[in-house]
Write an enzyme that holds these catalytic residues in place. Sequence first.
Site, PDB file in Angstrom:
ATOM      1  N   HIS A  16     -34.702  -9.732  73.393  1.00  0.00           N
ATOM      2  CA  HIS A  16     -33.976  -8.610  73.333  1.00  0.00           C
ATOM      3  C   HIS A  16     -34.333  -6.813  73.594  1.00  0.00           C
ATOM      4  O   HIS A  16     -33.585  -6.782  74.101  1.00  0.00           O
ATOM      5  CB  HIS A  16     -33.652  -8.315  71.971  1.00  0.00           C
ATOM      6  CG  HIS A  16     -33.158  -9.550  71.106  1.00  0.00           C
ATOM      7  ND1 HIS A  16     -34.108  -9.638  69.974  1.00  0.00           N
ATOM      8  CD2 HIS A  16     -31.986 -10.012  70.710  1.00  0.00           C
ATOM      9  CE1 HIS A  16     -33.084 -10.595  69.487  1.00  0.00           C
ATOM     10  NE2 HIS A  16     -31.920 -10.869  69.993  1.00  0.00           N
ATOM     11  N   LYS A  40     -23.895 -15.267  59.734  1.00  0.00           N
ATOM     12  CA  LYS A  40     -25.887 -16.138  59.452  1.00  0.00           C
ATOM     13  C   LYS A  40     -26.067 -15.221  57.548  1.00  0.00           C
ATOM     14  O   LYS A  40     -25.580 -14.501  57.822  1.00  0.00           O
ATOM     15  CB  LYS A  40     -26.462 -15.616  60.381  1.00  0.00           C
ATOM     16  CG  LYS A  40     -26.198 -15.733  62.289  1.00  0.00           C
ATOM     17  CD  LYS A  40     -27.282 -15.528  63.277  1.00  0.00           C
ATOM     18  CE  LYS A  40     -26.570 -16.129  65.081  1.00  0.00           C
ATOM     19  NZ  LYS A  40     -27.449 -14.348  65.451  1.00  0.00           N
ATOM     20  N   ARG A  89     -29.782 -16.192  78.196  1.00  0.00           N
ATOM     21  CA  ARG A  89     -31.346 -17.284  77.763  1.00  0.00           C
ATOM     22  C   ARG A  89     -31.038 -18.321  79.052  1.00  0.00           C
ATOM     23  O   ARG A  89     -32.021 -18.836  79.426  1.00  0.00           O
ATOM     24  CB  ARG A  89     -31.496 -17.237  76.848  1.00  0.00           C
ATOM     25  CG  ARG A  89     -32.088 -16.129  76.262  1.00  0.00           C
ATOM     26  CD  ARG A  89     -32.225 -16.986  75.003  1.00  0.00           C
ATOM     27  NE  ARG A  89     -31.351 -17.338  74.092  1.00  0.00           N
ATOM     28  CZ  ARG A  89     -31.367 -17.410  73.051  1.00  0.00           C
ATOM     29  NH1 ARG A  89     -32.278 -17.104  72.051  1.00  0.00           N
ATOM     30  NH2 ARG A  89     -29.979 -18.332  72.424  1.00  0.00           N
ATOM     31  N   SER A 127     -34.198 -15.494  67.766  1.00  0.00           N
ATOM     32  CA  SER A 127     -34.458 -14.817  66.113  1.00  0.00           C
ATOM     33  C   SER A 127     -34.673 -15.519  65.266  1.00  0.00           C
ATOM     34  O   SER A 127     -35.902 -15.864  64.362  1.00  0.00           O
ATOM     35  CB  SER A 127     -33.569 -13.837  65.807  1.00  0.00           C
ATOM     36  OG  SER A 127     -33.720 -13.328  66.926  1.00  0.00           O
TER      37      SER A 127
END
Length: 157
Positions: A16, A40, A89, A127
Amino acid sequence: MKAIYPGTFDPITFGHLNILEKASRMFSEVILAVADYTAKQNYFNLEERVRLCKECSSHLPNVQVMSFSGLVVDFAKEQESTVMIRGMRAVSDFEYELSLALTNTKLNPGIETVFLVPSLRYMYLSSSMIRQLAELKADLTDFVPPQVAMSLKNKFH
């Protein structure tokens, strides 16, 4: 020009921060926008995530950390920003990120999404992976800043 880099940042990782550093070189101002609501289950509450983001980005003078609730396009409009930063990514991120960008543009046609790719050494970081490693008491030195590693250690142990 002002850009917004939204996310849950639960926790913020070196990946990040790599995207944030790149964005801070491209735009005069970047808002690291920490989402209040997410679908989430968060490990850190909003206040903790904002604090960690502020601590980890303090070396970037043109970055401001703010929390937001509701739609990110509404937050962008409030902040008078027309650019949304998203990290990508791998090819596996593409479909989700494209869908998100198109939805945001539909909700606010003035929003443009800029995709940034992290440096190769951070391409695999997520994460959720960091949280799993923290639960298993792995060394997080290569993945997150020291204050994040300490916060995760305190959270899990």
